[in-house]
Design an enzyme around this catalytic site. Structure first.
Site, PDB file in Angstrom:
ATOM      1  N   GLU B  60      50.404  39.429  35.624  1.00 52.08           N
ATOM      2  CA  GLU B  60      50.810  37.893  36.384  1.00 52.08           C
ATOM      3  C   GLU B  60      51.840  37.384  35.000  1.00 52.08           C
ATOM      4  O   GLU B  60      52.589  36.048  36.114  1.00 52.08           O
ATOM      5  CB  GLU B  60      49.495  37.221  35.701  1.00 52.08           C
ATOM      6  CG  GLU B  60      48.625  37.101  37.442  1.00 52.08           C
ATOM      7  CD  GLU B  60      47.591  38.752  36.954  1.00 52.08           C
ATOM      8  OE1 GLU B  60      47.758  39.017  35.945  1.00 52.08           O
ATOM      9  OE2 GLU B  60      46.898  38.440  38.330  1.00 52.08           O
ATOM     10  N   HIS B 129      36.632  33.645  39.528  1.00 49.82           N
ATOM     11  CA  HIS B 129      36.825  33.423  40.506  1.00 49.82           C
ATOM     12  C   HIS B 129      36.707  32.206  41.302  1.00 49.82           C
ATOM     13  O   HIS B 129      36.472  32.389  42.361  1.00 49.82           O
ATOM     14  CB  HIS B 129      36.969  34.482  41.790  1.00 49.82           C
ATOM     15  CG  HIS B 129      37.983  35.829  41.153  1.00 49.82           C
ATOM     16  ND1 HIS B 129      36.956  36.392  39.790  1.00 49.82           N
ATOM     17  CD2 HIS B 129      38.252  36.853  41.107  1.00 49.82           C
ATOM     18  CE1 HIS B 129      37.557  37.053  39.648  1.00 49.82           C
ATOM     19  NE2 HIS B 129      37.957  37.784  40.044  1.00 49.82           N
TER      20      HIS B 129
END
Lengths: 340, 324
Positions: B60, B129
């Site tokens: 990321e 999540h």
């Protein structure tokens, strides 16, 4: 390690050439004398905050910058005065920024750790370790996508090799074969700690190269000619589509990590050894060996010193930034408005 | 008008912008041949090819750094972070580098880029999540923050975000991906910084965002049956914040409720509450009430997650009790 053990006295057959040699000399001197001036101004309380000097590391910045082409990108860390100057940013802009003056490169909004001069290809100094490796990689992706021959060069310290962004950037640069050169200035210390004490391998950058399918390259970072040659090879590789390079330049900072650090943790013998390898007097000797006139060589230094004096005067005469710029350039409309 | 799902709207917006502007490029994990883990990017790889739709490693920092470096050198990248929770592993690039560098360099560098991400709860994914993190992005000067609630707004606001000269964080509420709605035919571009009154009413103003918008509308419908008339405002964009629409609405109704998916502390409703208190206090007929997820990590079990997120029932009950 690629070193210049003996000078080549034959200027006619010299691979570097007169013009580049004088450019390397001038660039190293500009960095040395601006950095010393920054140090002096800090002691006079005219430079606030902190400064991270490149005294002793000038040959790395000069060698890469002189071998660059216009349009190439430089990304560097908070120890970035050297790289910004080496691309041609004005001394008064650098010193003015350190002093928080209107004439500063960033009008006083960034300070020592964020020097940037986009018009010279100096794309920024980044003060969070590791961040700019992915950013430099992204600029290389952009160059590749746009089909230009630009190369993105990213300078960082040995301590950076232990943070995740280093590894993410190297991997992505290699799988995409990007025109980016990662240059580790290994000055032997991660801030106050010997890099060897906190790193699993002997050569913090070079020993990691094979993990990303790259060649292990170590160069004498105190020898501007050696750096220049390694840079030329890496630029040619990048421009021909050969992908990224990782280069470890071994060097030494003659001062502490920052202005808060006298560097007392370093053994005297080590400091003496590296001071004896100071890149500036070494390069002067080499120029004289090549037959450059002493008056010309020293004349360049006198001119640089005069330019640093003039830049200092200009920065000191410059007013503080106008208060009106406090809330400008947060967004592209030039302002800081977050609501209607 | 075509009927699209929210996930189809994402791909439609990206395709619309990539067709008109070759400087738009797209990168992220599994966005290419795989079509995205939420199937929000289906067809893009086939139409635009691997040079413009680039699959990345699980990196990321490299994804967001690459987008930043590309944006500052002439491209208009769209970066996908698969789940918005993953902002936490590249927050330096978002908050320290992309958001601040324009200011720090006095305008020398700038970043026309979009970071889009699946945000929010309702899918039973558990606390790592499922977070609604739009308030993380909202508090950083230099970012724009968008969170649409329906397919048409996804197309229009994502297109506007891609064309915007500033970095935009674009949150797609993952439990809405399967929701259908009409999308205008032809090129559709909306305006950032504009809230929308999606339901008229006289007794109270309910301000909501993303997945909380349909819940607020349904709650308002139920309350209408009981004789309580509520406006619902879909904020759509947190930065820039359309305070005019909110202040005007609250001045008309005299009551304000915010419906926030984020945990309680420092949610966007707190800022709106502060603005309304300062700027139209004397138009208020009662306290401002925030309806939020409790200040907890989100649990995964059906009943617990449903209990945590503001529900239609909780919204209606809160309004009912406070107006009663």
């Amino acid at each position: 390690m690629a070193t210049e053990a003996t000078a080549r006295p034959d200027l006619a057959n010299d691979d570097i050439g007169e013009e580049a040699r004088l450019a390397l000399w001038r660039s190293q001197l500009e960095i040395r004398h601006v950095e010393q001036r920054a140090h002096d101004l800090f002691l006079q309380n005219l430079v606030k905050g902190t400064v991270h000097l490149s005294l002793g590391q000038e040959a790395v910045a000069a060698g890469f910058a002189v071998a660059m082409e216009e349009g190439d990108y430089t990304f560097c860390t908070y120890r970035g005065h050297a790289h910004t100057l080496a691309r041609g940013a004005s001394m008064s802009g650098v010193l003015g920024e350190l002093m928080g003056r209107e004439c500063g490169l960033l009008a006083g909004k960034g300070g020592s750790m964020h020097l940037t001069s986009v018009e010279h290809g100096a794309m920024g100094s980044y003060a969070i370790i590791g961040a700019h490796l992915p950013i430099a990689m992204g600029a290389a992706w952009s160059a590749q996508y746009r089909g230009t021959s630009q190369v993105s060069v990213c300078f960082f310290g040995d301590g950076t090799t232990n943070i995740g962004a280093f590894h993410e950037a190297l991997n992505m640069a290699q799988i995409w074969k990007l025109p980016v050169i990662f240059v580790c200035e290994n000055n032997l210390y991660m801030e106050y700690t010997p890099i060897g004490d906190v790193t699993a391998v002997e050569h913090p950058a070079a020993d990691r190269a094979s993990a990303y399918g790259m060649e292990s390259i170590i160069v004498d970072g105190n020898d501007a000619d050696a750096v220049y040659r390694v840079a030329q090879t890496a630029y040619a590789k990048a421009r021909s589509g050969g992908g990224p390079s990782l280069i470890e330049a071994k060097t030494y900072r003659q001062c502490g990590h920052s202005r808060a650090d006298p560097g007392a943790y370093r053994p005297d013998a080590e400091v003496e050894e590296w001071l004896a390898r100071d890149p500036i007097p070494a390069y002067r000797r080499r120029l004289l060996d090549f037959g450059f006139a002493e008056s010309a060589v020293d004349g360049i230094e006198a001119a640089v010193l005069a330019a640093v004096d003039a830049a200092t005067d200009a920065a000191r005469a410059s007013p503080p930034p106008p208060p009106e710029i406090l809330e400008t350039e947060v967004y592209a409309d030039g302002g800081a408005a977050w609501r209607n | 008008m075509a009927e699209l799902t929210c996930r189809e709207a994402v791909a439609a917006a990206i395709a619309q912008e990539m067709r008109r502007d070759p400087s738009v490029v797209f990168l992220g994990e599994d966005i290419g041949a795989a079509g995205g883990v939420f199937k929000t990017t289906v067809g893009l790889f086939e139409e635009f090819g691997p040079e413009r739709v680039r699959d990345t490693p699980i990196s990321e920092q490299a994804i967001i750094g690459a987008a930043m470096g590309a944006a500052m050198t002439g491209l208009r990248p769209i970066a996908e972070l698969m789940f918005s929770d993953f902002f936490a592993v590249c927050w330096d690039l978002v908050a320290n580098e992309i958001a601040k560098s324009r200011y720090m360099t006095n305008g020398q560098v700038f970043f026309p880029l979009v970071i889009r991400s699946a945000n929010g709860g309702g899918a039973r994914f558990g606390a790592q999540h499922s977070q609604a993190i739009e308030n993380w992005a909202m508090m950083i000067p230099g970012l724009k923050v968008v969170a649409p609630s329906n397919p048409a707004d996804i197309v229009g606001l994502l297109a506007a975000s891609i064309r915007d000269p500033d970095p935009v964080v674009f949150f797609e509420q993952k439990s809405l991906y399967g929701t259908r709605g009409p999308v205008p035919d032809g090129e559709h571009v909306d305006t950032l910084g504009t809230a929308r009154m999606v339901r008229e009413g006289a007794d109270a103003t309910i301000v909501a965002l993303a997945a909380m918008v349909p819940r607020a509308v349904e709650a308002a419908d139920r309350l209408a049956d009981e004789g309580i008339s509520c406006q619902v405002i879909d904020l759509r964009t947190l930065v820039p914040l359309d305070t005019r629409t909110i202040l005007s609405a609250v001045s008309d109704t005299g009551r304000l409720f915010t419906v926030e998916e984020n945990p309680r502390l420092c949610g966007w409703g707190a800022e709106i509450s502060s603005i309304v208190s300062e700027e139209c206090f004397y138009d208020l007929d009662g306290p401002i009430v925030r309806i939020t997820t409790p200040h907890i990590p989100l649990p995964s079990a059906d009943n617990l997650e449903d209990l945590a997120l503001p529900s239609v029932e909780r919204i209606a009950e809160t309004v009912r009790v406070n107006l009663g």
